[in-house]
Write a protein that holds these residues in place. Structure first.
Motif, short mmCIF file in Angstrom:
data_model
loop_
_atom_site.label_atom_id
_atom_site.label_comp_id
_atom_site.label_asym_id
_atom_site.label_seq_id
_atom_site.Cartn_x
_atom_site.Cartn_y
_atom_site.Cartn_z
N ARG A 42 25.35 27.65 37.20
CA ARG A 42 26.20 28.37 36.25
C ARG A 42 26.35 27.52 35.00
O ARG A 42 26.49 26.31 35.09
N ARG A 56 26.36 36.44 28.45
CA ARG A 56 26.46 36.00 29.84
C ARG A 56 27.36 36.94 30.64
O ARG A 56 27.05 37.33 31.76
N MET A 57 28.47 37.32 30.06
CA MET A 57 29.40 38.18 30.81
C MET A 57 28.84 39.60 30.95
O MET A 57 29.09 40.28 31.94
N GLU A 59 25.78 40.20 31.50
CA GLU A 59 24.87 40.13 32.66
C GLU A 59 25.62 40.46 33.95
O GLU A 59 25.02 40.87 34.93
N PHE A 60 26.93 40.26 33.94
CA PHE A 60 27.74 40.53 35.13
C PHE A 60 28.57 41.80 34.94
O PHE A 60 29.61 41.97 35.56
N ARG A 95 35.61 35.59 40.11
CA ARG A 95 34.21 35.75 39.68
C ARG A 95 33.88 34.77 38.55
O ARG A 95 32.82 34.16 38.54
N LEU A 96 34.80 34.68 37.60
CA LEU A 96 34.55 33.76 36.48
C LEU A 96 34.34 32.33 36.99
O LEU A 96 33.43 31.63 36.56
N GLU A 99 31.18 32.53 40.12
CA GLU A 99 29.86 33.13 39.92
C GLU A 99 29.31 32.91 38.53
O GLU A 99 28.10 32.78 38.34
N ILE A 100 30.20 32.91 37.53
CA ILE A 100 29.69 33.10 36.16
C ILE A 100 29.63 31.80 35.36
O ILE A 100 28.63 31.52 34.71
N PHE A 101 30.68 30.99 35.43
CA PHE A 101 30.73 29.77 34.61
C PHE A 101 31.16 28.57 35.44
O PHE A 101 31.73 28.71 36.52
#
Ligand code: SF4
Length: 477
Positions: A42, A56-57, A59-60, A95-96, A99-101
């Motif tokens: 990430r 990036r966000m 993408e989710f 999630r942030l 999964e994301i960052f």
């Protein structure tokens, strides 16, 4: 085994299936469970520009307004921990974070405070990230407990080395990835002096950073530059950004490293630092200091619109080749030509020239007059910086009398030519007590850190406009 049950005539019909099974069996036996379960890397949230954050966000499947909310949390509110971003639902925070960052800031090895309130922090860039909301003015840095899923906190392998490990700044400083960041106060506000590299490849002979091991040398990411600024503001209680008065009101890129040799990440960092709906720092409040990477000077003016400072230190190529070896590639004439063309170099704007005062080396009255003549075509601020010796350095500090005579000669020579704009400042370095610790323990050039404190007085204070409309010769010591 399966093939033994198949007749020769029908073997060709089974061949593709057998082959696929064999491939699957082989690949599953080669892949270790650990590798198969490895989560996708990430990005660190501070390494992203705003448009990258939005992308990036997306993408989710998260709308751009969510990215704008996140941007506001981290840069306007100064919130580091996504679990404290209360406009997001708990599942979204999860999630942030997972999964994301990656979130969190580099940990502070040890905060230092000078008698004159100059502050210095050594930041450890080893992949450990902390949630520093618990840090307030004058509170010590407390490491968050390690959270393996989120990768936050002091890494256990470092904890295993024992609590004494980071007690010694010297041992920390020898490790790659330790940088320093300094806050220099002026009244109720002040300036952040930021590093751009770990170490420096240019090896100026008076600077100890240049003497660092090449093994430790690397560029900082844009996030690592931005994180220095955030760490300072958090430590000083300078959030949220909507406060009427900022404490950290200016930036000088004058810490470890040559910023123009890390141009891409410098550019990205300036974009984040000046983002209007984020940290919102005017580019006129950012000074980038270079030792003279000529091809990028004019471009920086066009690309970034920041203020320019140049480490000059000598008035002839013979001496400057020795003090600032990059001069062999870009000699003084080329350097000053680039300064003349610097886009913000309008009549009201000045280029800052730093000149470290080395006893018996570059501090004669004749050199002061030559300096005034050299700078004649360029509206200039000359910062005279008494050298602060470090152990093993071949130079001494100019005497007070020599510095005064140098200043007077600069003033006198410039006043002979109507229209020459040259201001002179002499600033004995502030934070000398902790700078000395820095120079000895973090391989940091004391003289270089002093440059930053000398430059602070040329910067606009919070609430002031950048200096405009100055004209005529002037000098102040
Ligand atoms: S003075 Fe600046 S450019 Fe020169 S070695 Fe030190 S950090 Fe590098």
């Amino acid at each position: 085994m399966l093939s033994s049950h198949v007749s020769r005539g029908s073997a060709h019909r089974w061949a593709p299936l057998l082959s696929a099974l064999a491939r699957r069996s082989l690949s599953s036996s080669l892949a270790s469970p650990a590798v198969a379960e490895q989560p996708a890397p990430r990005p660190w949230v501070y390494d992203m520009t705003k448009s990258e954050l939005i992308a990036r966000m997306q993408e989710f499947d998260l709308e751009p307004y969510r990215a704008r909310q996140l941007w506001s949390w981290i840069y306007q509110q100064g919130v580091v921990d996504p679990y404290k971003m209360t406009t997001f639902s708990l599942p979204l925070r999860e999630r942030l974070a997972r999964e994301i960052f990656q979130f969190g800031l580099p940990s502070v090895v040890d905060p230092l405070r000078s008698d004159d309130d100059t502050r210095k922090w050594l930041l450890r860039l080893d992949g450990s990230l902390v949630m520093p909301e618990s840090i307030g003015p004058d509170r010590p840095c407390v490491h968050a407990p390690f959270d393996p899923e989120r990768g936050i906190g002091l890494r256990p392998d470092l904890q295993d080395e024992g609590p004494g490990m980071w007690k010694s700044l010297a041992s920390a400083a020898k490790k790659p990835g330790v940088i320093e960041t300094v806050f220099i106060p002026r009244g109720s506000t002040g300036t952040a002096c930021l590093s751009s590299q770990v170490g420096c490849s240019l090896q100026c002979s008076f600077c100890r950073t240049g003497a660092m091991s090449k093994a430790a040398l690397r560029n900082l990411s844009s996030g690592e530059i931005v994180a220095q600024f955030l760490s300072q503001r958090l430590a000083l209680g300078d959030f949220p950004s909507s406060r009427p008065e900022r404490i950290v009101s200016n930036i000088v890129m004058m810490g470890m490293g040559e910023p123009l040799l890390n141009y891409r990440n410098l550019t990205r960092a300036v974009e984040v630092l000046s983002s209007e709906d984020g940290l919102a720092l005017s580019r006129r409040r950012i000074i980038v200091s270079t030792s003279g990477i000529v091809p990028l000077i004019e471009r920086m003016g066009h690309d970034l619109g920041v203020e320019l400072a140049v480490s000059l230190h000598a008035v002839n190529d013979r001496l400057r080749d020795e003090l600032v070896p990059i001069n062999k590639q870009y000699p003084i004439e080329m350097l000053l030509d680039a300064c003349r063309k610097y886009p913000t170099n309008k009549p009201a704007k000045k280029v800052t020239f730093e000149y470290v005062m080395l006893k018996g080396v570059n501090d004669s009255v004749e050199e002061a007059r030559q300096l005034a003549r050299l700078l004649r075509p360029i509206p200039s601020l000359v910062n005279l910086i008494p050298f602060n010796p470090w152990e093993g350095s071949p130079y001494g500090t100019s005497t007070v009398e020599a510095i005064e005579a140098f200043t007077a000669a600069l003033h006198d020579e410039s006043s002979r030519h109507r229209g020459q704009i040259i201001h002179v400042t002499v600033r004995w370095p502030r934070g000398r007590d902790i700078m000395a610790a820095c120079g000895q323990l973090a391989n940091k050039g004391v003289a270089q850190a002093s440059r930053a404190s000398a430059l602070v007085d040329s910067l606009p204070a919070a609430g002031e406009s950048p200096p405009v409309g100055e004209s005529g010769a002037a000098a102040q010591a």
